[in-house]
Motif scaffolding. Structure first.
Motif, PDB file in Angstrom:
ATOM      1  N   ALA A  33       6.688  34.612  54.426  1.00  0.00           N
ATOM      2  CA  ALA A  33       7.144  33.225  54.349  1.00  0.00           C
ATOM      3  C   ALA A  33       8.647  33.234  54.595  1.00  0.00           C
ATOM      4  CB  ALA A  33       6.829  32.636  52.980  1.00  0.00           C
ATOM      5  N   CYS A  34       9.100  32.382  55.500  1.00  0.00           N
ATOM      6  CA  CYS A  34      10.516  32.357  55.881  1.00  0.00           C
ATOM      7  C   CYS A  34      11.025  30.923  55.988  1.00  0.00           C
ATOM      8  CB  CYS A  34      10.721  33.021  57.245  1.00  0.00           C
ATOM      9  SG  CYS A  34      10.200  34.729  57.338  1.00  0.00           S
ATOM     10  N   PHE A  35      12.312  30.760  55.726  1.00  0.00           N
ATOM     11  CA  PHE A  35      13.010  29.498  55.957  1.00  0.00           C
ATOM     12  C   PHE A  35      14.206  29.777  56.844  1.00  0.00           C
ATOM     13  CE2 PHE A  35      10.460  27.600  52.831  1.00  0.00           C
ATOM     14  CZ  PHE A  35      10.658  26.229  52.881  1.00  0.00           C
ATOM     15  N   VAL A  36      14.542  28.802  57.680  1.00  0.00           N
ATOM     16  CA  VAL A  36      15.758  28.862  58.480  1.00  0.00           C
ATOM     17  C   VAL A  36      16.627  27.684  58.064  1.00  0.00           C
ATOM     18  CG1 VAL A  36      16.741  28.695  60.798  1.00  0.00           C
ATOM     19  CG2 VAL A  36      14.674  30.049  60.414  1.00  0.00           C
TER      20      VAL A  36
ATOM     21  N   ALA B  29      10.389  28.416  62.642  1.00  0.00           N
ATOM     22  CA  ALA B  29      11.184  27.660  61.667  1.00  0.00           C
ATOM     23  C   ALA B  29      12.525  27.221  62.251  1.00  0.00           C
ATOM     24  CB  ALA B  29      11.391  28.485  60.406  1.00  0.00           C
ATOM     25  N   ALA B  30      13.137  28.059  63.081  1.00  0.00           N
ATOM     26  CA  ALA B  30      14.418  27.700  63.694  1.00  0.00           C
ATOM     27  C   ALA B  30      14.276  26.485  64.600  1.00  0.00           C
ATOM     28  CB  ALA B  30      14.976  28.885  64.483  1.00  0.00           C
ATOM     29  N   ILE B  31      13.234  26.475  65.402  1.00  0.00           N
ATOM     30  CA  ILE B  31      13.002  25.333  66.296  1.00  0.00           C
ATOM     31  C   ILE B  31      12.716  24.077  65.478  1.00  0.00           C
ATOM     32  CG2 ILE B  31      11.413  24.399  68.028  1.00  0.00           C
ATOM     33  CD1 ILE B  31      11.301  27.325  69.152  1.00  0.00           C
ATOM     34  N   ASP B  32      11.908  24.218  64.437  1.00  0.00           N
ATOM     35  CA  ASP B  32      11.612  23.062  63.582  1.00  0.00           C
ATOM     36  C   ASP B  32      12.865  22.575  62.854  1.00  0.00           C
ATOM     37  OD1 ASP B  32       8.967  23.097  64.366  1.00  0.00           O
ATOM     38  OD2 ASP B  32       8.248  24.079  62.541  1.00  0.00           O
ATOM     39  N   ALA B  33      13.679  23.488  62.331  1.00  0.00           N
ATOM     40  CA  ALA B  33      14.895  23.088  61.611  1.00  0.00           C
ATOM     41  C   ALA B  33      15.869  22.369  62.541  1.00  0.00           C
ATOM     42  CB  ALA B  33      15.567  24.307  60.981  1.00  0.00           C
ATOM     43  N   ALA B  34      15.953  22.822  63.781  1.00  0.00           N
ATOM     44  CA  ALA B  34      16.886  22.224  64.737  1.00  0.00           C
ATOM     45  C   ALA B  34      16.410  20.899  65.302  1.00  0.00           C
ATOM     46  CB  ALA B  34      17.152  23.202  65.881  1.00  0.00           C
TER      47      ALA B  34
END
Length: 194
Positions: free
Chosen positions: A49-52, A85-90
């Motif tokens: 499980a990861c968060f960006v 997650a990076a694409i979703d966060a951005a």
């Protein structure tokens, strides 16, 4: 239990996250190049499980949140989870407009790799600064990464009230909510977390 990541492995995840954002904005092959250059170790292949977290300078020497998305449940290998997650966060964090090209140069990328969630019965089990917290109540859920309470200078009660508000609930809703804690390994260019 999955082994801890090395500093080098964390740096590789950060590089993949940044490359995914740059690739999406400029369609320049940055992600393909990063995938060729970054050695994927067995630890980076482990499902995690990861968060960006994305932050930008506010012009006064502080950082402001620009996006933060991830998953509390491990479902992808770490190297794939951070790209997603990076694409979703951005581009998909509902709190912010999609990232613009002119924001990339000041963008600070951080990765949090989470331990499994542990349900708790009493809020007193939470150690602010060490534990991240997930609140679930009335069909709503919110999460703060471990560093948020420390960065904000919150007491445990303030942390829980802010978490309830983040979930769109009254500040006191944490008293009836289900709470879970976790820890995280954090890697990044700098920053404070979501």
């Amino acid at each position: 239990m999955t082994e801890r990541l090395t500093r080098d492995e964390g740096a590789r995840l950060v590089a993949l996250a940044r490359a995914a954002i740059v690739h999406r904005l400029f369609e320049d092959g940055a992600l393909s190049a990063a995938r060729r250059e970054v050695t994927i170790t067995p630890a980076l292949r482990a499902v995690r499980a990861c968060f960006v977290t994305l932050e930008t300078p506010d012009g006064e020497g502080r950082l402001k949140l620009r996006g933060c998305i991830g998953s509390t449940k491990p479902r992808l290998p770490a190297h794939e989870a951070v790209v997603e997650a990076a694409i979703d966060a951005a581009f998909s964090d509902p709190r912010f407009p999609p990232l613009a090209r002119d924001e990339v140069s000041g963008l600070i990328v951080s990765i949090s790799v989470l331990t499994p969630m542990i349900p708790i019965r009493e809020p007193a089990a939470i150690v602010a600064g060490r534990d991240g917290v997930v609140l679930s109540h009335a069909g709503r859920q919110a999460l703060f990464l471990p560093e948020v309470a420390t960065n904000q200078g919150w007491t445990l009660d303030e942390l829980l009230a802010q978490l309830a508000r983040k979930a769109g609930l009254p500040a006191s809703a944490w008293r009836e909510a289900r709470l879970s804690i976790f820890q995280s390994e954090r890697f990044g260019e700098n920053g404070s977390g979501c």
